[in-house]
Design an enzyme around this catalytic site. Structure first.
Site, PDB file in Angstrom:
ATOM      1  N   ASP A 232       4.513 -51.956  20.079  1.00 50.10           N
ATOM      2  CA  ASP A 232       4.759 -50.919  21.087  1.00 50.10           C
ATOM      3  C   ASP A 232       3.470 -50.316  21.642  1.00 50.10           C
ATOM      4  O   ASP A 232       3.417 -49.885  22.787  1.00 50.10           O
ATOM      5  CB  ASP A 232       5.594 -49.782  20.457  1.00 50.10           C
ATOM      6  CG  ASP A 232       6.999 -49.697  21.033  1.00 50.10           C
ATOM      7  OD1 ASP A 232       7.171 -50.013  22.221  1.00 50.10           O
ATOM      8  OD2 ASP A 232       7.917 -49.299  20.295  1.00 50.10           O
TER       9      ASP A 232
ATOM     10  N   HIS B 186       5.622 -52.672  24.420  1.00 52.18           N
ATOM     11  CA  HIS B 186       6.434 -51.531  24.838  1.00 52.18           C
ATOM     12  C   HIS B 186       7.336 -51.955  25.995  1.00 52.18           C
ATOM     13  O   HIS B 186       6.885 -52.618  26.933  1.00 52.18           O
ATOM     14  CB  HIS B 186       5.495 -50.404  25.282  1.00 52.18           C
ATOM     15  CG  HIS B 186       6.185 -49.085  25.467  1.00 52.18           C
ATOM     16  ND1 HIS B 186       6.941 -48.510  24.482  1.00 52.18           N
ATOM     17  CD2 HIS B 186       6.230 -48.234  26.531  1.00 52.18           C
ATOM     18  CE1 HIS B 186       7.423 -47.352  24.927  1.00 52.18           C
ATOM     19  NE2 HIS B 186       7.015 -47.174  26.162  1.00 52.18           N
TER      20      HIS B 186
ATOM     21  N   SER C 193      11.634 -45.151  25.323  1.00 52.62           N
ATOM     22  CA  SER C 193      10.360 -44.483  25.591  1.00 52.62           C
ATOM     23  C   SER C 193      10.610 -42.989  25.835  1.00 52.62           C
ATOM     24  O   SER C 193      11.227 -42.330  25.005  1.00 52.62           O
ATOM     25  CB  SER C 193       9.644 -45.179  26.762  1.00 52.62           C
ATOM     26  OG  SER C 193       8.308 -44.771  26.835  1.00 52.62           O
TER      27      SER C 193
END
Length: 556
Positions: A337, A456, A212
């Protein structure tokens, strides 16, 4: 006979204890450190160091400086504070300004390790939150490097860096240039390069990896000219420097908003006033607004991010890929995601009972394409609904919302970064993946719909080997996918090729090239057939070629 056997066992245990392989006290540039040695199995041990300072307590809105050092032996057995940040519900702060520490896991076999490959982890958290140890559940820290180090026979390092206002506030000029968190990461990487040999590591074989905002940070570290020769390889999971949230293009506007919140002027005295403001107030002023809708998607609120400062980032990231020409690079995304974001923007996608209005699909696309006005929206809408047919079902519409978020927030930028990396590469190799192990919260009677793929951050538990650490929380298939990821990641750290190393892999992962665009799909069912090509090519083409060619009607 039994008595003799008993004596032999006692002697064996005694010898094993006496000969426990350990680094003991380690000499570093700041002074001596001593960690904790644990036994992993027969003739296998590990030294764990927690809380080694890699820089001094940072000055507010200043680059990190070298640590002055210490006398005696520093006991490095406890994680240190994370950097000051807002708490989960954004009502208070946690952590400290004294936070530039790192942790090291060193595995040993029969003898003390030397020359091991090194993997340096950079955590995510939207540049707003996170810590070198990760989330903690019953003393089981998410970012414990133990499983990766033990299974892959590599040294794992995790580091802390400043986040939120204190890490990334910028006025867009020299008074508050920004990127302090990136400089912290860079200082930690440089410290590892200078000191890791004392821990049994190879300073010429360092891989940085992150997820991320940490994946984007890894990408920035490969692009900055300040890291020449410090590391060899890099892995970006669900985040690259080209993501729409990774660079703040208008830092001054945001700095003025924060200044007003903490009663500072927005004139030439702004920077000096901000430097004297209470750090907790500054941190709270930079908290994220969670209220979102298709018209104001959550991703637009991530404003405390790196800036093009003319120093760490001398130019737009897309123009800096020549700096990564000799770095081996893996980048990839999770197949859903965008779910965590679009689930907040369009909550109906998680309901088994409520339809998601088609109008919400249009509204979300309108937000993402607003610079291009009606033409942008019409093009986007026809691209994403082309496979719907005349009467799309409830699930199709919901999945389309997740696909739009995934593409816009992560996937398209990652493909663009892979393309630029491969295009600029000299000795550097390029690899692309899609992680698709379904989310464990999806299915009948669970909070997420049964069609859920990998959300995610779903990859983190597998990369860090949690199905092995806490076997009761997982099924055998989860141990399979965790084993695959640790094998690919550590093989890559050793050799620059995820297929070659000490661990066997279920499929040969081909390099990504500008002609083949091949990628590996990673999940528990994977076999040789999971090598694919041209990931979501039609949508990547829309975002990278069609949309930019339309005339801009609105710019901030």
């Amino acid at each position: 006979m039994m008595e003799k056997l008993g004596i032999l066992v006692v002697v064996a245990i005694f010898l094993e204890t006496v000969s426990a392989t350990s680094l003991g006290v380690v000499y570093t540039e700041g002074g001596m450190v001593e960690g904790k040695n644990i036994r992993l199995g027969f003739r296998r041990h590990m030294d764990i160091f927690k809380g080694i300072p890699f820089a001094d307590v940072p000055g507010r809105f200043e680059k990190p400086k070298r640590h002055p050092g210490w006398d005696g032996v520093l006991k490095a057995t406890e994680y240190r504070n994370r950097c000051m940040q807002v708490n989960l519900i954004m009502t208070d702060t946690r952590g400290s300004e004294d936070c530039l520490y790192l942790n090291v896991w060193v595995p040993h076999g029969r003898s003390v390790s030397t020359g091991l490959p090194v993997m340096v982890w950079i955590y995510g958290g939207g540049f707003l939150a996170g810590g070198s140890m990760g989330a903690n559940f019953l003393d089981n820290y998410l970012y414990s490097g133990q499983e990766i180090a033990e299974r892959g026979n590599v040294i794992v390092v995790t580091l802390g860096y400043r986040v939120g206002t204190l890490g990334f506030l910028s006025t867009g000029d020299s008074s508050l240039p920004g990127n302090y968190g990136l400089w912290d990461q860079q200082a930690a990487i440089a410290w590892v390069h200078r000191n890791i040999r004392s821990f049994g590591g190879d300073p010429d074989n360092i891989t940085i990896f992150g997820e991320s905002a940490g994946g984007a940070s890894v990408s920035f570290q490969t692009l900055t000219p300040h890291n020449k020769g410090l590391f060899k390889r890099a892995i970006s999971q669900s985040g690259v420097a080209l993501c729409p949230w990774a660079v703040n293009r208008n830092p001054r506007k945001y700095a003025e908003e924060i200044a007003l919140k903490v009663n500072c002027p927005t004139n030439e005295n702004m920077a000096s006033c901000l430097k004297m403001t209470d750090p907790a107030l500054l941190t709270l002023a930079g908290s994220l607004s969670i209220s979102s809708s298709p018209d104001h998607p959550l991703v637009e609120n991530l404003a405390l991010s790196p800036v093009i400062d003319g120093d760490f980032l001398p130019d737009d990231p897309s123009n800096l890929f020549h700096n990564a020409a000799d770095i081996d690079y893996i980048a990839g995304v999770n197949d859903m995601d965008g779910h965590i974001f679009t689930g907040l923007d369009v909550p109906s996608i998680n309901s088994q009972l409520i339809d998601t209005p088609i109008e919400d699909v249009r509204r979300l696309l309108a937000s993402y394409t607003k610079e291009k006005g009606a033409a942008g929206l019409d093009n986007a809408y026809s691209t994403y609904t082309s496979t719907w047919g005349s009467n799309p079902n409830r699930e199709t519409i919901k999945k389309t919302v997740v696909e739009i978020g995934t593409d816009y927030i992560f996937l398209v930028a990652t493909q663009a970064a892979l393309y630029l990396h491969a295009n600029n590469a000299k000795t550097g190799r390029t690899y692309s993946y899609l992680f698709s192990e379904p989310n464990r919260m999806g299915g009948i009677g669970k909070p997420y719909p049964s069609w859920m793929g990998a959300d995610h951050a779903d990859d983190l538990q597998y990369v860090f080997g949690k199905p092995f650490t806490t076997p009761l929380g997982y099924w055998p298939r989860h141990r399979d996918v965790s084993g695959y990821m640790i094998a690919y990641w550590t093989n890559f750290a050793k050799t620059g090729d995820p297929n070659k190393g000490d661990l066997s892999v279920p499929a040969t992962w081909p390099q990504f090239t500008n002609t083949g665009h091949q990628f590996l799909e990673i999940n528990s069912k994977m076999d040789k057939g999971y090598v694919k090509q041209k990931m979501r090519m039609r949508y990547v083409h829309f975002w990278t070629s069609i949309l930019p060619s339309l005339s801009t009607v609105f710019s901030e």
